[in-house]
Design an enzyme around this catalytic site. Structure first.
Site, PDB file in Angstrom:
ATOM      1  N   HIS A  75      27.378   1.326  56.757  1.00 35.95           N
ATOM      2  CA  HIS A  75      27.807   2.319  55.774  1.00 35.95           C
ATOM      3  C   HIS A  75      26.673   3.313  55.503  1.00 35.95           C
ATOM      4  CE1 HIS A  75      31.409   0.084  53.792  1.00 35.95           C
ATOM      5  NE2 HIS A  75      31.417  -0.006  55.103  1.00 35.95           N
ATOM      6  N   TYR A 204      32.277   2.716  43.599  1.00 28.52           N
ATOM      7  CA  TYR A 204      31.781   2.217  42.312  1.00 28.52           C
ATOM      8  C   TYR A 204      32.449   3.050  41.227  1.00 28.52           C
ATOM      9  CZ  TYR A 204      27.998  -0.425  44.584  1.00 28.52           C
ATOM     10  OH  TYR A 204      27.273  -1.313  45.347  1.00 28.52           O
ATOM     11  N   PRO A 296      24.769  -7.762  39.779  1.00 27.06           N
ATOM     12  CA  PRO A 296      25.112  -7.414  41.170  1.00 27.06           C
ATOM     13  C   PRO A 296      25.338  -5.924  41.445  1.00 27.06           C
ATOM     14  CG  PRO A 296      26.941  -8.560  40.105  1.00 27.06           C
ATOM     15  CD  PRO A 296      25.791  -8.609  39.149  1.00 27.06           C
ATOM     16  N   LYS A 300      21.405  -6.082  45.052  1.00 30.11           N
ATOM     17  CA  LYS A 300      19.996  -6.337  45.395  1.00 30.11           C
ATOM     18  C   LYS A 300      19.638  -7.819  45.526  1.00 30.11           C
ATOM     19  CE  LYS A 300      18.701  -2.210  45.714  1.00 30.11           C
ATOM     20  NZ  LYS A 300      18.942  -1.849  47.074  1.00 30.11           N
ATOM     21  N   TYR A 388      19.192   2.477  46.544  1.00 27.40           N
ATOM     22  CA  TYR A 388      20.312   1.694  47.094  1.00 27.40           C
ATOM     23  C   TYR A 388      19.981   1.174  48.492  1.00 27.40           C
ATOM     24  CZ  TYR A 388      25.150   0.200  47.592  1.00 27.40           C
ATOM     25  OH  TYR A 388      26.276  -0.566  47.748  1.00 27.40           O
TER      26      TYR A 388
END
Ligand code: RFL
Ligand code: PHB
Length: 397
Positions: A75, A204, A296, A300, A388
């Protein structure tokens, strides 16, 4: 009592313990793993789904990356959905070519277990009453009970890879431990289903009804999460209620593409930020969830566990091959610097994306404004993207 001898006794056969075992094997260092549960139980836990480049590299180094490369989904971005509209964060472009791979923790664990078994390396499953002893001396020991007998492992070092509820952190002298903790006033209700993902990347979601996340495991398996009160139980959420609530948090396009089906797993995870300092007590080293927990949001947890383990392997190599204790002494500080960076990011992303009723309407307005800034400012987007995709292994050195 029967006693065996090894160089490193590893407590816990989750991803941290298994990866450490594999990396030590590659370095020619002997290790025995002692695990409280059965292999089937360890594999039944559905958890993380996103691996950073650093973790992929470590799995390759451990010799277990083949299936991840074949089946993992690369991704280069993800969507943020707020105020009913979606915005893509192009991680790959922002970070000049970095990606993450979607490959479930269950699969990582299975690959590591298979490799360990193929090499005939020793793992004791269903070990009862595991205890760690004498790690303030040069002769630490791990004891456990199995089939009614007590066994001991004499070793040079103990690696505490036994997760948040394990015995290793609890065995450190209380006066030597400082713990930092924040418990969030909500949990994540997760559903796994054999349905195609709603979108090719993750979404998200910040909605006034609470956070949601659309994730995936493959082209035919989806993983979805909803923010729920900590007082809820998974049993009180029927599949229909879950899908109905998810729809209320998604945008019309996502709703149109959402394919629902029976859940094959449903559970609620509490959200917590937690760090233990230090991460070494004499010859006992903590790694992964035994030492720290992140909420979460941002994925990580597993990645941090993998880098702890890499630093630990490096310290043991220095000890055995170079007769230097420098890596051992630096271990805790080296890990904690990275840990706090990930803790900060996970806390920030959690605070930005979840609904906090106690913050009132102005709290929602602040979140909307920050999200608006993030998606429309290259500096804002880059900051999110670089956190990220994760830090390089030797960041800041
Ligand atoms: P684990 O996976 O908890 O493994 C620890 C192992 O130690 C065993 N054990 C013992 N063995 C011997 N003696 C004892 N006394 C023992 N006590 C415990 C346990 O049976 C277990 O096999 O820790 P590890 O290896 O450090 O791996 C860390 C990751 O599992 C963890 O960081 C992530 O899964 C965190 N996490 C998530 N991370 C993400 O990046 N994305 C996610 O979506 C995500 N979801 C989650 C999660 C963690 C959860 N937990 C811990 C409640 C969802 C949940 C529910
Ligand atoms: C997951 O797929 O389980 C997942 C993905 C991203 C997160 C957390 C969990 O931030």
């Amino acid at each position: 009592m029967s006693t065996t001898r090894t160089q490193v006794a590893i407590v816990g056969a989750g991803p941290s313990g298994l990866l450490l075992g594999q990396l030590l094997f590659k370095a020619g260092i002997d290790a025995v793993i002692v695990e409280r549960q059965s292999p089937a139980h360890v594999l039944s836990r559905i958890r993380a789904g996103v691996l950073e480049q650093v973790t992929m590299d470590l799995l390759d180094e451990a010799g277990v990356g083949q299936r991840m490369h074949r089946e993992g989904l690369i991704h280069g971005g993800f969507d943020l959905l707020f105020k009913g509209a979606r915005h893509r964060i192009d991680m790959n472009q922002l970070t000049r070519g970095k990606n993450v791979v979607v490959y479930g923790q269950t699969e990582v664990t299975r690959d590591l277990m298979d490799a360990r078994q193929a090499q005939g390396l020793p793992t004791v499953y269903e070990a009862d009453k595991v205890q760690v002893h004498d790690f303030d001396s040069a002769k630490p020991r791990v004891t456990y009970e199995k089939d009614g007998q007590t066994h001991a492992i004499a070793c040079d070092f103990i690696a505490g890879c036994d997760g948040f509820h394990g015995v290793c952190r609890a065995s450190a002298p209380p006066s030597a431990v400082k713990e930092y903790e924040k418990v969030y006033p909500f949990g994540w209700l997760g559903v796994l289903s054999d349905t195609p993902p709603v979108h090719h990347e993750l979404i998200y979601v910040n909605s006034t009804r609470g956070f949601a996340l659309c994730s995936q495991r493959s082209a035919t398996r989806s993983r979805y999460y909803l923010q729920v009160p900590t007082t809820d139980t998974a049993a009180q959420w029927s599949d229909e209620a879950f899908w109905a609530e998810l729809r209320l948090r998604l945008d019309p396009e996502a709703c149109a593409h959402l394919v629902t089906g029976p859940s094959i797993e449903k559970s609620i995870a509490p959200l917590r930020s937690f760090v233990t300092e230090p991460m070494r007590f004499g010859r006992l080293f903590l790694a992964g969830d035994a030492a720290h927990i992140v909420p979460p949001t941002g994925a990580k947890g597993l990645n941090l566990a993998a880098t702890d383990v890499k630093y630990l392997q490096a310290a043991f190599i220095e000890f055995y091959a170079e007769h230097s204790q420098a890596g051992i002494h630096a271990y805790s500080e080296r890990c904690l610097r990275r840990v706090w960076r990930a803790e900060r990011f996970s806390w920030w992303f959690t605070s930005l994306m979840h609904h906090f009723p106690e913050n009132g309407e102005i709290g929602q307005k602040f979140q909307d404004a920050e999200l608006d800034y993030l998606v429309h400012s290259e500096a804002g987007s880059l900051s999110l993207a670089e956190n990220y995709v994760g830090l390089p292994l030797n960041f800041g050195e």
